[in-house]
Design a protein around this motif. Structure first.
Motif, PDB file in Angstrom:
ATOM      1  N   PHE A  25       0.238   5.437   1.318  1.00 57.08           N
ATOM      2  CA  PHE A  25      -0.351   6.574   2.016  1.00 57.08           C
ATOM      3  C   PHE A  25       0.798   7.620   2.311  1.00 57.08           C
ATOM      4  CE2 PHE A  25      -3.402   3.177   3.916  1.00 57.08           C
ATOM      5  CZ  PHE A  25      -2.272   1.729   4.347  1.00 57.08           C
ATOM      6  N   GLU A  46      -3.004   8.792   4.973  1.00 56.47           N
ATOM      7  CA  GLU A  46      -4.484   8.923   4.031  1.00 56.47           C
ATOM      8  C   GLU A  46      -3.766   7.750   3.225  1.00 56.47           C
ATOM      9  OE1 GLU A  46      -6.381  11.568   2.200  1.00 56.47           O
ATOM     10  OE2 GLU A  46      -4.544  12.316   1.180  1.00 56.47           O
ATOM     11  N   PHE A  47      -5.172   6.809   3.272  1.00 57.59           N
ATOM     12  CA  PHE A  47      -4.348   5.814   1.737  1.00 57.59           C
ATOM     13  C   PHE A  47      -4.439   6.487   0.552  1.00 57.59           C
ATOM     14  CE2 PHE A  47      -4.634   1.603  -0.443  1.00 57.59           C
ATOM     15  CZ  PHE A  47      -5.401   2.347  -1.238  1.00 57.59           C
ATOM     16  N   ARG A 107     -10.263  -3.998   2.363  1.00 58.61           N
ATOM     17  CA  ARG A 107     -10.425  -2.129   3.317  1.00 58.61           C
ATOM     18  C   ARG A 107      -8.698  -2.611   3.463  1.00 58.61           C
ATOM     19  NH1 ARG A 107     -13.980   0.341   6.812  1.00 58.61           N
ATOM     20  NH2 ARG A 107     -12.438   1.506   6.025  1.00 58.61           N
ATOM     21  N   TYR A 108      -8.882  -1.897   1.370  1.00 60.77           N
ATOM     22  CA  TYR A 108      -7.384  -1.938   1.622  1.00 60.77           C
ATOM     23  C   TYR A 108      -6.342  -0.494   2.182  1.00 60.77           C
ATOM     24  CZ  TYR A 108      -7.827  -5.718  -1.851  1.00 60.77           C
ATOM     25  OH  TYR A 108      -8.325  -6.660  -2.107  1.00 60.77           O
ATOM     26  N   ASP A 109      -7.829   0.231   2.622  1.00 62.85           N
ATOM     27  CA  ASP A 109      -7.079   1.534   3.307  1.00 62.85           C
ATOM     28  C   ASP A 109      -6.292   1.522   4.286  1.00 62.85           C
ATOM     29  OD1 ASP A 109     -10.549   2.970   3.322  1.00 62.85           O
ATOM     30  OD2 ASP A 109      -9.881   0.504   3.548  1.00 62.85           O
ATOM     31  N   THR A 110      -7.228   0.517   5.877  1.00 67.21           N
ATOM     32  CA  THR A 110      -6.492   0.511   6.592  1.00 67.21           C
ATOM     33  C   THR A 110      -4.778  -0.450   6.787  1.00 67.21           C
ATOM     34  OG1 THR A 110      -8.793  -0.968   6.805  1.00 67.21           O
ATOM     35  CG2 THR A 110      -7.637  -1.303   8.419  1.00 67.21           C
ATOM     36  N   GLN A 111      -4.718   0.751   7.252  1.00 64.62           N
ATOM     37  CA  GLN A 111      -2.697   0.412   8.050  1.00 64.62           C
ATOM     38  C   GLN A 111      -2.547  -0.126   9.257  1.00 64.62           C
ATOM     39  OE1 GLN A 111      -1.945   4.927   8.916  1.00 64.62           O
ATOM     40  NE2 GLN A 111      -2.908   5.935   7.944  1.00 64.62           N
ATOM     41  N   ALA A 130      -2.775   0.455  -3.525  1.00 69.97           N
ATOM     42  CA  ALA A 130      -2.885  -0.931  -2.729  1.00 69.97           C
ATOM     43  C   ALA A 130      -2.176  -1.058  -4.601  1.00 69.97           C
ATOM     44  CB  ALA A 130      -3.594  -1.139  -2.144  1.00 69.97           C
ATOM     45  N   GLY A 173       0.971  -1.066   0.111  1.00 69.85           N
ATOM     46  CA  GLY A 173       0.052  -0.250  -0.140  1.00 69.85           C
ATOM     47  C   GLY A 173       1.057   1.228   0.448  1.00 69.85           C
ATOM     48  N   ASP A 210      -7.035   2.819  -6.406  1.00 68.70           N
ATOM     49  CA  ASP A 210      -6.576   3.766  -5.596  1.00 68.70           C
ATOM     50  C   ASP A 210      -7.695   4.826  -5.233  1.00 68.70           C
ATOM     51  OD1 ASP A 210      -6.368   4.518  -8.506  1.00 68.70           O
ATOM     52  OD2 ASP A 210      -6.519   6.310  -7.775  1.00 68.70           O
ATOM     53  N   SER A 211      -7.290   5.654  -4.310  1.00 65.07           N
ATOM     54  CA  SER A 211      -8.636   6.843  -4.395  1.00 65.07           C
ATOM     55  C   SER A 211      -8.366   8.097  -4.780  1.00 65.07           C
ATOM     56  CB  SER A 211      -8.040   6.907  -2.632  1.00 65.07           C
ATOM     57  OG  SER A 211      -6.612   8.175  -2.888  1.00 65.07           O
TER      58      SER A 211
END
Length: 127
Positions: free
Chosen positions: A37, A46-47, A107-111, A50, A35, A63-64
């Motif tokens: 960040f 923030e994300f 939930r690839y944005d979960t650190q 990934a 990932g 991606d975001s």
């Protein structure tokens, strides 16, 4: 000792591009989810994106950033890349890569799902 090191940050004008690299040592990351960040001054980390192993030699990018950022890998170099295009001043931040040694599928944005982190590389975007 497993380490990740980011490189490729720097100063770029708005509208320009940068390619960040995340190189691993002490571990082969070709099957890890990696990932990206970022953290700007005064803001929470923030994300961004990934790069997810989907089997064999294939990967999926999420991606975001609505497609402005593109992920890729060079397994021979044990390196993951993040190509960042159409950069904006609000993209300025310290960018971190992180690898998860345990597979996960959402939930690839979960650190907290990532257990190896690099020290970060600074990206500055001038207007």
């Amino acid at each position: 000792q497993v380490q990740l090191v980011e490189s490729g940050g720097g100063l770029v004008q708005a509208g320009g591009s940068l390619r960040l690299s995340c190189t691993a040592s002490g571990r082969t990351i070709n099957t890890d989810t990696v990932g990206w960040f970022r953290q700007a001054p005064g803001k929470e980390r923030e994300f961004v994106a990934a790069n997810i192993w989907t089997g064999g030699n294939t990967y999926r990018h999420v991606d975001s950033q609505k497609g402005r950022f593109i992920g890729s890998r060079d397994n021979a170099k044990n390196t993951v890349y993040l190509q960042m295009n159409s950069l904006k001043p609000e993209d300025a931040a310290v960018y971190y890569c992180a690898a998860s040694t345990r597979p996960f599928e959402s939930r690839y944005d979960t650190q907290s799902k990532y257990d190896i982190w690099g020290p970060g590389t600074q990206v500055t975007v001038s207007s």
